[in-house]
Design a protein around this motif. Structure first.
Motif, mmCIF file in Angstrom:
data_model
loop_
_atom_site.group_PDB
_atom_site.id
_atom_site.type_symbol
_atom_site.label_atom_id
_atom_site.label_comp_id
_atom_site.label_asym_id
_atom_site.label_seq_id
_atom_site.Cartn_x
_atom_site.Cartn_y
_atom_site.Cartn_z
ATOM 1 N N CYS A 154 0.867 -1.188 0.000
ATOM 2 C CA CYS A 154 0.000 0.000 0.000
ATOM 3 C C CYS A 154 0.897 1.231 0.000
ATOM 4 O O CYS A 154 1.750 1.374 0.883
ATOM 5 C CB CYS A 154 -0.914 -0.003 1.220
ATOM 6 N N ARG A 155 0.709 2.088 -0.988
ATOM 7 C CA ARG A 155 1.467 3.340 -1.054
ATOM 8 C C ARG A 155 0.483 4.511 -1.041
ATOM 9 O O ARG A 155 -0.399 4.592 -1.890
ATOM 10 C CB ARG A 155 2.335 3.397 -2.304
ATOM 11 N N MET A 156 0.657 5.395 -0.073
ATOM 12 C CA MET A 156 -0.143 6.613 0.017
ATOM 13 C C MET A 156 0.765 7.796 -0.255
ATOM 14 O O MET A 156 1.748 8.013 0.462
ATOM 15 C CB MET A 156 -0.796 6.738 1.397
ATOM 16 N N ASN A 166 12.505 8.974 5.957
ATOM 17 C CA ASN A 166 13.141 8.049 6.898
ATOM 18 C C ASN A 166 13.074 8.545 8.347
ATOM 19 O O ASN A 166 13.894 8.151 9.181
ATOM 20 C CB ASN A 166 14.599 7.795 6.512
ATOM 21 N N ASP A 167 12.093 9.403 8.636
ATOM 22 C CA ASP A 167 12.010 9.945 9.992
ATOM 23 C C ASP A 167 10.577 9.907 10.524
ATOM 24 O O ASP A 167 10.208 8.994 11.266
ATOM 25 C CB ASP A 167 12.557 11.368 10.010
ATOM 26 N N ALA A 168 9.766 10.885 10.107
ATOM 27 C CA ALA A 168 8.440 11.001 10.722
ATOM 28 C C ALA A 168 7.489 11.797 9.829
ATOM 29 O O ALA A 168 7.904 12.474 8.883
ATOM 30 C CB ALA A 168 8.553 11.675 12.091
ATOM 31 N N ILE A 169 6.197 11.698 10.178
ATOM 32 C CA ILE A 169 5.172 12.565 9.589
ATOM 33 C C ILE A 169 5.071 13.784 10.492
ATOM 34 O O ILE A 169 4.663 13.680 11.650
ATOM 35 C CB ILE A 169 3.815 11.839 9.512
ATOM 36 N N HIS A 170 5.468 14.936 9.974
ATOM 37 C CA HIS A 170 5.490 16.161 10.780
ATOM 38 C C HIS A 170 4.191 16.933 10.550
ATOM 39 O O HIS A 170 3.856 17.298 9.426
ATOM 40 C CB HIS A 170 6.691 17.027 10.410
ATOM 41 N N ILE A 171 3.466 17.182 11.636
ATOM 42 C CA ILE A 171 2.220 17.943 11.565
ATOM 43 C C ILE A 171 2.376 19.205 12.394
ATOM 44 O O ILE A 171 2.703 19.150 13.589
ATOM 45 C CB ILE A 171 1.023 17.115 12.075
ATOM 46 N N ALA A 172 2.167 20.347 11.739
ATOM 47 C CA ALA A 172 2.231 21.635 12.425
ATOM 48 C C ALA A 172 0.823 22.219 12.478
ATOM 49 O O ALA A 172 0.208 22.475 11.436
ATOM 50 C CB ALA A 172 3.172 22.585 11.682
ATOM 51 N N ILE A 173 0.317 22.415 13.685
ATOM 52 C CA ILE A 173 -1.034 22.942 13.886
ATOM 53 C C ILE A 173 -0.891 24.316 14.513
ATOM 54 O O ILE A 173 -0.350 24.454 15.616
ATOM 55 C CB ILE A 173 -1.856 22.002 14.781
ATOM 56 N N ASN A 189 5.346 14.982 15.696
ATOM 57 C CA ASN A 189 6.115 14.120 14.794
ATOM 58 C C ASN A 189 5.671 12.675 15.018
ATOM 59 O O ASN A 189 5.893 12.117 16.101
ATOM 60 C CB ASN A 189 7.617 14.254 15.048
ATOM 61 N N ILE A 190 5.022 12.108 14.011
ATOM 62 C CA ILE A 190 4.470 10.759 14.125
ATOM 63 C C ILE A 190 5.403 9.779 13.428
ATOM 64 O O ILE A 190 5.643 9.890 12.221
ATOM 65 C CB ILE A 190 3.065 10.681 13.499
ATOM 66 N N LYS A 191 5.916 8.856 14.173
ATOM 67 C CA LYS A 191 6.773 7.817 13.607
ATOM 68 C C LYS A 191 5.943 6.564 13.362
ATOM 69 O O LYS A 191 5.066 6.224 14.165
ATOM 70 C CB LYS A 191 7.947 7.512 14.545
ATOM 71 N N LEU A 192 6.223 5.883 12.252
ATOM 72 C CA LEU A 192 5.552 4.628 11.938
ATOM 73 C C LEU A 192 6.494 3.476 12.251
ATOM 74 O O LEU A 192 7.679 3.517 11.910
ATOM 75 C CB LEU A 192 5.144 4.594 10.460
ATOM 76 N N MET A 193 5.963 2.463 12.875
ATOM 77 C CA MET A 193 6.778 1.309 13.264
ATOM 78 C C MET A 193 5.941 0.044 13.181
ATOM 79 O O MET A 193 4.760 0.077 12.833
ATOM 80 C CB MET A 193 7.327 1.516 14.671
ATOM 81 N N CYS A 194 6.559 -1.042 13.510
ATOM 82 C CA CYS A 194 5.857 -2.324 13.525
ATOM 83 C C CYS A 194 5.710 -2.806 14.950
ATOM 84 O O CYS A 194 6.693 -2.887 15.697
ATOM 85 C CB CYS A 194 6.625 -3.356 12.690
ATOM 86 N N GLN A 195 4.486 -3.093 15.342
ATOM 87 C CA GLN A 195 4.197 -3.705 16.632
ATOM 88 C C GLN A 195 3.185 -4.819 16.423
ATOM 89 O O GLN A 195 2.156 -4.611 15.778
ATOM 90 C CB GLN A 195 3.636 -2.682 17.623
ATOM 91 N N PRO A 210 7.357 -0.149 8.060
ATOM 92 C CA PRO A 210 6.726 0.867 7.201
ATOM 93 C C PRO A 210 7.733 1.944 6.790
ATOM 94 O O PRO A 210 8.626 2.307 7.567
ATOM 95 C CB PRO A 210 5.624 1.456 8.084
ATOM 96 N N LEU A 211 7.579 2.461 5.579
ATOM 97 C CA LEU A 211 8.506 3.455 5.041
ATOM 98 C C LEU A 211 7.870 4.842 5.029
ATOM 99 O O LEU A 211 6.682 4.990 4.738
ATOM 100 C CB LEU A 211 8.916 3.088 3.613
ATOM 101 N N ILE A 212 8.674 5.844 5.325
ATOM 102 C CA ILE A 212 8.285 7.239 5.148
ATOM 103 C C ILE A 212 9.282 7.864 4.183
ATOM 104 O O ILE A 212 10.471 7.974 4.488
ATOM 105 C CB ILE A 212 8.284 8.010 6.482
ATOM 106 N N LYS A 213 8.806 8.238 3.007
ATOM 107 C CA LYS A 213 9.627 8.915 2.019
ATOM 108 C C LYS A 213 9.131 10.350 1.881
ATOM 109 O O LYS A 213 8.071 10.718 2.385
ATOM 110 C CB LYS A 213 9.560 8.184 0.674
ATOM 111 N N ALA A 214 9.876 11.155 1.158
ATOM 112 C CA ALA A 214 9.526 12.573 1.036
ATOM 113 C C ALA A 214 8.184 12.778 0.357
ATOM 114 O O ALA A 214 7.489 13.769 0.628
ATOM 115 C CB ALA A 214 10.623 13.307 0.284
#
Length: 499
Positions: free
Chosen positions: A33-35, A99-106, A146-152, A241-245
């Motif tokens: 799945c690629r979003m 390769n880091d996180a989903i950055h959300i600025a509110i 900063n939301i990091k994606l991982m496997c649990q 899970p991967l986080i790319k630009a």
């Protein structure tokens, strides 16, 4: 209390549930799945609902303490029943940090809190006074998450613990602002320090909790989508899970689960270069999944069909020719279609291969036609086994799955007809070959289309506004790519039911 207990459980899971992957995770990848970033920007529009839920659902503790005041002695105070009274969000931005996180600025979160201030003091002449006054706090806040994606536990997990609140304004309003100025100044100074700490702790904890619950919600939706009664697909992660630009991507095993059926997959052809970034959402599916699903459906006796009455008549009377009339007379011997039945079933696991021209299905099929004379036992008048190979192109439009057969090949393996036991008359076989090609295969496909559409809609697919979907076949795999609109009521229902 229930949510607090669940938060503790999530922390324990976070600590204990690590995932292990082999040295070549792509080789066991059956689903991808690629979003892409446009989809992330769309979903970011729903961030306000999640943040509002985090603020409103945060459980702020009572704040107590005491201060020494000249002439007045010690002043004891307590802030109780702190809760959000009103909330608005001006702007939310999202950035994918590779390769880091989903950055959300509110930015510019305007929040009003209300509660009760209780205070008392003992004066120099042993005078004791106790008061209670309602208060309101007006605040202006920026959030950085900063939301990091991982496997649990073999599934995607979200860690939003990297959370910061910046206060641009924090103003205390006492009831009617009639209390002494020193009192307002005292508690304003105190609240500016203590409440900032409390808000940061409770709101960020709630955001982290909601991020994990939402990740579980998405996983449960996906898991339910690929399950039908006893047949399901294992969507455990095959890699981190991967986080790319420009996109987020997850890789899943895609093994079919059915009773004692054992599915093994180690030769995936997936490579990230097979997917582009021009659409919002991509799904990559190995042909192995389709083969395994067909095998499970065969074992579950789902590849069976019974045709009678008017439906049987429509098949055998596809054209009004002398050859057709003769064949029908020889097969049914004048018996009414209403007193006849045809049964169709697969004799073996269908074989599926995906090619650029479409999905190729090869199946050994049996057909048995019987007549049911009044007051007599059923009489089999025709039995045949044939190997059918058909190429199918698939599309999705107007919330319906469309299957279009391109070409077919039919090879008779067994042919027994009571009207022609010696098989000297080729007219019946020729007629049946034409009938199966022109009418029979489309009839079977016309049964599959609504069944699969109904199944997908029962999983909630019709709730999404899917735009310009494409189903692309390549050698060994399928790509589904699409744009979509997110049904915000789905998130609202989830938050209401969860919180």
């Amino acid at each position: 209390m229930r949510l607090r207990t669940f938060r503790i459980f999530l922390v324990l899971v976070h600590v204990s549930a690590a995932c292990e992957f082999g040295p070549f995770p792509y080789s066991v990848t059956g689903i991808v799945c690629r979003m892409t970033k446009p989809a992330a920007l769309l979903l970011n529009q729903e961030t306000a609902q999640v943040i509002q839920a985090a603020f409103r659902n945060a459980k702020f503790p009572n704040i107590t303490g005491e201060r020494s005041m000249r002439l007045l002695g010690k002043v004891a105070y307590g802030l109780t029943n702190i809760q959000v009274n009103d909330l608005s969000i001006e702007q939310s931005e999202v950035e994918l940090k590779e390769n880091d996180a989903i950055h959300i600025a509110i930015k510019n979160v305007t929040a009003f809190f209300k509660g009760t201030l209780n205070y008392g003091y003992a004066g120099a002449w042993f005078l004791q006074l106790f008061h209670s006054v309602d208060f309101e706090i007006e605040s202006s806040i920026d959030l950085q998450i900063n939301i990091k994606l991982m496997c649990q536990k073999d599934q995607v997990a979200a860690d939003a613990s990297d959370c910061y609140l910046t206060f641009h304004k924090l103003t205390l309003h006492l009831q009617g602002d009639k209390e002494p100025g020193w009192l307002k100044q005292l508690f304003t100074d105190f609240i500016s320090f203590t409440l900032k700490f409390v808000l940061k702790s409770e709101v960020c904890n709630e955001i982290n909790f909601l991020a994990q619950v939402l990740a579980n919600f998405v996983h449960d939706l996906a898991e339910n989508f690929v399950r039908d009664e006893g047949i399901s697909v294992d969507i455990s992660l095959a890699s981190v899970p991967l986080i790319k630009a420009n996109y987020l991507e997850s890789h899943h095993k895609g093994l079919v689960l059915y009773k004692n059926y054992s599915d093994v997959f180690t030769d995936s052809v997936f490579s990230p270069s097979l997917l582009t970034e021009s659409r919002m959402l991509y799904f990559w599916l190995s042909e192995h999944i389709l083969n395994s699903l067909a095998s499970a459906a065969f074992l579950d006796k789902r590849l069976e069909l019974t045709i009678r009455g008017e439906e049987l008549q429509a098949l055998f009377e596809m054209e009004d020719t002398e050859a057709q009339r003769n064949a029908v007379q020889m097969i049914f011997q004048g018996t009414s279609y209403n007193n006849s039945v045809a049964k169709v079933w697969s004799l073996a696991h269908p074989q599926i291969s995906v090619q650029p021209e479409g999905t190729v299905v090869k199946s050994l099929v049996a057909v048995e036609v019987s007549t049911l004379p009044m007051g007599e036992e059923a009489l089999m008048v025709l039995y045949m086994e044939k190997e059918i190979t058909v190429t199918i192109q698939a599309a999705y439009a107007k919330k319906k799955l469309i299957l279009h057969p391109l070409d077919s090949r039919i090879e008779f393996k067994v042919f027994n007809c009571t009207a022609d036991p010696s098989e000297n008359d080729p007219s019946i076989r020729n007629f049946l070959h034409t009938m199966i090609s022109v009418v029979g295969i489309p009839e079977v496909i016309s049964r599959i289309e609504p069944a699969l559409t109904s199944l997908m809609n029962s999983k909630g697919l019709h709730l999404f506004e899917i735009r310009n979907p494409e189903i692309i076949t390549r050698k060994g795999y399928i790509i589904v790519q699409l744009d979509f609109s997110f049904p915000n009521h789905l998130l609202l229902d989830f938050l209401q039911n969860t919180l």
